[in-house]
Each structure stands twice: as structure tokens, then as C-alpha cells.
Design a protein around this motif. Structure first.
Motif, PDB file in Angstrom:
ATOM      1  N   HIS A 139       3.239  -4.625  -3.370  1.00 57.91           N
ATOM      2  CA  HIS A 139       3.017  -3.758  -2.213  1.00 57.91           C
ATOM      3  C   HIS A 139       1.557  -3.792  -1.775  1.00 57.91           C
ATOM      4  O   HIS A 139       0.653  -3.801  -2.611  1.00 57.91           O
ATOM      5  CB  HIS A 139       3.416  -2.330  -2.590  1.00 57.91           C
ATOM      6  CG  HIS A 139       3.160  -1.315  -1.530  1.00 57.91           C
ATOM      7  ND1 HIS A 139       3.659  -1.407  -0.252  1.00 57.91           N
ATOM      8  CD2 HIS A 139       2.442  -0.162  -1.563  1.00 57.91           C
ATOM      9  CE1 HIS A 139       3.277  -0.355   0.458  1.00 57.91           C
ATOM     10  NE2 HIS A 139       2.533   0.407  -0.335  1.00 57.91           N
ATOM     11  N   PRO A 188       3.189  -4.850   3.110  1.00 61.84           N
ATOM     12  CA  PRO A 188       3.665  -3.568   2.582  1.00 61.84           C
ATOM     13  C   PRO A 188       5.129  -3.626   2.154  1.00 61.84           C
ATOM     14  O   PRO A 188       5.895  -4.474   2.624  1.00 61.84           O
ATOM     15  CB  PRO A 188       3.513  -2.607   3.759  1.00 61.84           C
ATOM     16  CG  PRO A 188       2.631  -3.282   4.731  1.00 61.84           C
ATOM     17  CD  PRO A 188       2.741  -4.744   4.485  1.00 61.84           C
ATOM     18  N   GLU A 189       5.495  -2.707   1.285  1.00 60.36           N
ATOM     19  CA  GLU A 189       6.879  -2.512   0.875  1.00 60.36           C
ATOM     20  C   GLU A 189       7.197  -1.040   1.053  1.00 60.36           C
ATOM     21  O   GLU A 189       6.346  -0.190   0.833  1.00 60.36           O
ATOM     22  CB  GLU A 189       7.071  -2.923  -0.590  1.00 60.36           C
ATOM     23  CG  GLU A 189       6.811  -4.393  -0.818  1.00 60.36           C
ATOM     24  CD  GLU A 189       6.753  -4.791  -2.290  1.00 60.36           C
ATOM     25  OE1 GLU A 189       6.857  -3.898  -3.175  1.00 60.36           O
ATOM     26  OE2 GLU A 189       6.598  -5.992  -2.559  1.00 60.36           O
ATOM     27  N   TYR A 210       2.473   0.979   8.853  1.00 61.78           N
ATOM     28  CA  TYR A 210       1.608   1.009   7.676  1.00 61.78           C
ATOM     29  C   TYR A 210       0.172   1.240   8.131  1.00 61.78           C
ATOM     30  O   TYR A 210      -0.256   0.631   9.110  1.00 61.78           O
ATOM     31  CB  TYR A 210       1.688  -0.317   6.907  1.00 61.78           C
ATOM     32  CG  TYR A 210       0.713  -0.385   5.756  1.00 61.78           C
ATOM     33  CD1 TYR A 210       1.071   0.069   4.503  1.00 61.78           C
ATOM     34  CD2 TYR A 210      -0.574  -0.870   5.942  1.00 61.78           C
ATOM     35  CE1 TYR A 210       0.171   0.030   3.459  1.00 61.78           C
ATOM     36  CE2 TYR A 210      -1.481  -0.908   4.896  1.00 61.78           C
ATOM     37  CZ  TYR A 210      -1.102  -0.454   3.664  1.00 61.78           C
ATOM     38  OH  TYR A 210      -1.992  -0.475   2.626  1.00 61.78           O
ATOM     39  N   ASP A 238       0.207   5.783   1.351  1.00 64.39           N
ATOM     40  CA  ASP A 238      -0.649   4.593   1.262  1.00 64.39           C
ATOM     41  C   ASP A 238      -2.122   4.971   1.425  1.00 64.39           C
ATOM     42  O   ASP A 238      -2.979   4.486   0.686  1.00 64.39           O
ATOM     43  CB  ASP A 238      -0.278   3.577   2.346  1.00 64.39           C
ATOM     44  CG  ASP A 238       1.141   3.050   2.222  1.00 64.39           C
ATOM     45  OD1 ASP A 238       1.602   2.814   1.086  1.00 64.39           O
ATOM     46  OD2 ASP A 238       1.781   2.877   3.275  1.00 64.39           O
TER      47      ASP A 238
END
Length: 167
Positions: free
Chosen positions: A66, A76-77, A99, A104
Motif C-alpha cells: 500500500h 494505494p490499496e 488518495y 493515510d
């Protein structure tokens, strides 16, 4: 803003560009996009049914894991949103992935780093012949497809569509 892309596609066709990708059929509209990084596959869903499948996705230079920080070359995941389209990107058409999310940002901030951003699903770099692809993984964490594929996805995916990116 999206009306600019179909106009530019029409102008490209009139100017003798290669035949472009299939566009959404009447009534087709994505309500979910799923990316499986390990399978390098993207599915476009409508009402729980996959209406398109694309294989051979390209990612950043370090595709496993990630995205955590700016410059880590990871994609990203997790669950995000395709929140806007950018017809004026440095790559052939692009759809922005939302994202970083709050989690995050918190993870990166706790480590004194930036989470990065500007993650998109996009085509190949502008200026390349329409039907060519850069070899291998080359993005900074984005998801790249052929120009034909992103043109088709562009016609199917409205702003606000959820995207689930799996490892």
C-alpha cells in the motif's frame, strides 16, 4: 468539464487519428471500479455485474504493498473514490483517485512524512503514438492502461464512482 474529452476525441478522429476505443453503450454507467494489483486487472461494474475487464495494468516502480509516503512508487490499496476527471493531464485522459484519505494522512503525519497524492487512472504519456505503451511499470503510483482502454473507461465512469484497489 467532461464534455471536453468527447469533443477532443471527435477532433482527433477527424484529424486522422487511429480508430478510438469503444464508448459506453446507451444505459451503461459504472457504479463501481475494482482493481486487483496482483492480477493486474481492472473491472468496471454496473448493478453488481462486470461490464468491462481490462488486463495488463501498469503501476509504479514498486507495485507491491500500500502507498504510504510520497515518492514510494506504490499504488494505494483500499477503498477510495474516482472523484474527478482531468482531460488536460500529462497522460492521455485521467481519473483522479481520492488518495490520501484521513487514515493515510494520519499514518504519514505520525511518521513525519507526506502521504503524497495525485494518484490517477490514466493512459500513456502525451506525445506517444496513440497505440504504443511504455514498457513495464513506470508510473509514480498511478494505474496506467492503453489509451484505447482509458478512453472507454472515461466514457463509462462518472465522477463519484467508488474504486476498490485490492493487493
Amino acid at each position: 468539464m467532461r464534455f471536453l474529452a468527447p469533443l477532443s476525441l471527435l477532433l482527433a478522429v477527424l484529424a486522422g487519428a487511429p480508430t478510438l476505443a469503444q464508448q459506453a453503450r446507451a444505459g451503461e454507467k459504472a457504479d463501481l471500479v475494482v482493481v486487483d494489483k496482483s492480477e493486474r486487472t481492472l473491472w468496471v461494474y454496473q448493478d453488481g455485474k462486470a461490464i468491462r475487464t481490462y488486463r495488463g495494468l501498469q503501476f509504479g516502480d514498486a507495485p507491491r504493498g500500500h502507498k504510504r509516503f510520497q515518492g514510494d512508487e506504490k499504488t494505494p490499496e483500499g477503498r477510495y473514490t474516482l472523484d474527478y476527471a482531468n482531460p488536460q493531464s500529462s497522460y492521455y485522459l485521467s481519473l483522479h483517485v481520492s488518495y490520501p484519505n484521513a487514515q493515510d494522512r494520519a499514518y504519514a503525519q505520525a511518521r513525519g512524512r507526506s502521504p503524497g497524492g495525485d494518484i490517477f487512472i490514466h493512459g500513456q504519456p502525451n506525445g506517444m503514438p496513440f497505440d504504443e505503451r511504455v514498457e513495464g511499470d513506470w508510473t509514480d503510483g498511478c494505474i496506467a492502461l492503453s489509451n484505447r482502454e482509458i478512453a472507454e473507461i472515461w466514457s463509462l465512469v462518472p465522477d463519484g464512482t467508488p474504486i476498490h484497489i485490492r493487493p
